[in-house]
Design an enzyme around this catalytic site. Structure first.
Site, PDB file in Angstrom:
ATOM      1  CG  PHE A 130      -2.012   1.058   1.267  1.00 35.02           C
ATOM      2  CD1 PHE A 130      -3.059   1.244   0.542  1.00 35.02           C
ATOM      3  CD2 PHE A 130      -1.417   2.432   2.061  1.00 35.02           C
ATOM      4  CE1 PHE A 130      -3.762   2.345   0.533  1.00 35.02           C
ATOM      5  CE2 PHE A 130      -2.450   3.545   1.964  1.00 35.02           C
ATOM      6  CZ  PHE A 130      -3.648   3.509   1.144  1.00 35.02           C
ATOM      7  CG  ASP A 215       5.344   3.611   1.891  1.00 32.75           C
ATOM      8  OD1 ASP A 215       5.702   4.305   2.883  1.00 32.75           O
ATOM      9  OD2 ASP A 215       4.324   3.337   0.965  1.00 32.75           O
ATOM     10  CE  LYS A 244      -0.762   5.803   7.781  1.00 29.67           C
ATOM     11  NZ  LYS A 244      -0.690   5.229   6.505  1.00 29.67           N
TER      12      LYS A 244
HETATM   13  C1  LIG Z   1      -0.835   5.537   5.210  1.00 33.52           C
HETATM   14  C2  LIG Z   1       0.150   4.943   4.122  1.00 33.52           C
HETATM   15  C3  LIG Z   1       0.359   5.702   2.875  1.00 33.52           C
HETATM   16  C4  LIG Z   1      -0.485   6.905   2.577  1.00 33.52           C
HETATM   17  O1  LIG Z   1      -0.322   7.935   3.373  1.00 33.52           O
HETATM   18  P1  LIG Z   1      -1.440   9.085   3.153  1.00 33.52           P
HETATM   19  O2  LIG Z   1      -0.907  10.181   4.218  1.00 33.52           O
HETATM   20  O3  LIG Z   1      -2.839   8.451   3.590  1.00 33.52           O
HETATM   21  O4  LIG Z   1      -1.614   9.539   1.955  1.00 33.52           O
HETATM   22  C5  LIG Z   1       1.240   5.177   2.204  1.00 33.52           C
HETATM   23  N1  LIG Z   1       2.258   4.061   2.508  1.00 33.52           N
HETATM   24  C6  LIG Z   1       2.107   3.581   3.737  1.00 33.52           C
HETATM   25  C7  LIG Z   1       2.999   2.214   3.989  1.00 33.52           C
HETATM   26  C8  LIG Z   1       1.019   3.882   4.745  1.00 33.52           C
HETATM   27  O5  LIG Z   1       0.863   3.174   5.515  1.00 33.52           O
END
Ligand SMILES: *Cc1c(COP(=O)(O)O)cnc(C)c1O
Length: 399
Positions: A130, A215, A244
């Protein structure tokens, strides 16, 4: 038609919170919930942390926004601190995780372009990944359910099974620019990549002139008990997406890079109006004050181990409800036997908030400031929830 003027794209619970105190969220009528979701791994320092509140209030009285047309001393300070504590030499601030990933992908493509390889624009990603919800990052994540109905998938993303080195080698070609991976898949269900696999990715990138993108939007900023999860593997990426937890609840994202990679985004190539604004930078610096304090991360490791052990005990005593626990630090997943949504609902009834994820898993990601006493309370409530789900199973079987 629903009664609210908001878009209907979220399946919200019926809870409405008035304020937060540390790991607790409190409704208007005074019901207290133990927050083991942290707004999806965001409230790294808990709710209403006095140091964060003061940083935001002080900055709010001075300056909110000036755009990136001018100097940004608070941003320079936060960037320097991130550089001092990671592989990176340079930092670009944005407002969200998806934007941080977009910046990393654009930087990787532009890097190859600048090196005379304009055809190298493909990014290899992994099943279960994701990376966000923009048109680019849904293509990167590759999940059909997020792409359906939004037009053709953005080109330039190839996906292979996570952990499958042979499949990965087979797909690397003259079109490949980079490999992007979450060291632990978050939305995918708290699935840890093996350190050897990450090391093999580094080697493949070096051998083939590719950039490695981590990521760490969910795993970063202390969540696993290291500042960033990649530290556990001993290999560093060329680019890293962060969001986050770095804002502790204020929207902040960042793309970190080595100097050579970051140079690809020369003046005019990329930008954002809000990214790195003084409010965000003030809060980001306050979050680092907490996370980088002496002993804080060791404490997260210790608390994480203890919590995980207790969750393993919970799994053992409720085999009809829970299958296993996995994860690292305070980023844990309970894979369920019953539908994960049922267990999340039962936990909520017991006064604990958790977050569902893929692979029928419930994520337990409390604020990193959670105390051992609060962990004990969390385990009690998760136990209560497991018993409630079990009781329903028995009722169902009797009918
Ligand atoms: C939450 C998340 C995203 C997306 O972040 P947003 O602030 O919702 O755009 C991308 N990669 C990972 C691993 C995530 O946990």
């Amino acid at each position: 038609m629903s009664a609210t003027a908001l878009f209907g794209n979220y399946a919200r619970s019926n809870l409405s919170f008035d304020h937060g105190e540390g790991v607790w969220l409190v409704t208007k009528d005074g019901r207290r919930f133990l927050d083991c979701g942290s707004g999806i791994a965001v409230n790294s320092c808990g709710h209403s942390h006095p140091h964060l509140v003061k940083a935001l209030q002080d900055q709010a009285a001075k300056l909110w926004h000036i755009s990136n047309l001018h100097q940004m001393p608070e941003g320079e300070r936060l960037a320097q601190r991130l550089v001092d504590n990671t592989f990176a030499d340079k930092v670009l601030f944005v407002n969200s995780g998806a934007e941080a990933m977009e910046a990393a992908i654009k930087c990787a493509r532009r890097y190859q372009y600048d090196n005379g390889q304009p055809d190298r624009f493909h990014v290899i990603t992994f099943e279960g990944a994701f990376h966000g919800r923009t048109l680019g990052t849904i293509a990167a994540g590759g999940q059909a359910k997020y792409m359906e109905g939004f037009g053709p998938k953005a080109p330039g993303f190839d996906q292979v099974p996570a952990g499958d080195l042979e499949a990965l080698k087979a797909v690397i070609g003259p079109q490949t620019a980079a490999i992007a991976i979450e060291p632990i898949q978050g939305e995918g269900g708290i699935k840890e990549m093996q350190p050897e696999f990450l090391r093999a990715l580094r080697q493949l990138c070096d051998d083939n002139g590719l950039l490695l993108i981590f990521d760490e939007i969910q795993t970063g900023v202390g969540r696993t008990g290291k500042m960033f999860a990649y530290e556990w593997s001993g290999v560093a990426p060329d680019l890293m997406a962060v969001a986050k937890g770095i804002g502790g609840g204020f929207p902040v994202g960042a793309c970190l890079a080595t100097a050579e990679t970051a140079a690809a985004l020369a003046p005019g190539t990329h930008g954002t109006t809000f990214g790195g604004n003084p409010l965000a930078m003030a809060v980001g610096n306050a979050v680092l004050d907490v996370i980088l304090a002496d002993g804080f991360l060791q404490d997260v490791q210790k608390k994480g181990l203890n919590f995980k052990q207790k969750l393993a005990g919970l799994v053992d005593s409720h085999p009809k409800v829970l299958e296993l626990v996995r994860g690292s630090g305070l980023m844990m997943g309970l894979k369920c036997v019953v539908p994960a949504g049922d267990y999340v609902a039962a936990a909520r009834d017991a006064g604990l908030l958790a977050v569902p994820a893929g692979d029928n898993t419930v994520r337990i990601m409390p604020p990193l400031t959670m105390t051992e006493d609060e962990i004990a309370t969390a385990v009690e409530r998760l136990e209560q929830a497991a018993q409630a789900v079990e009781a329903k199973l028995v009722e169902g079987a009797a009918e």
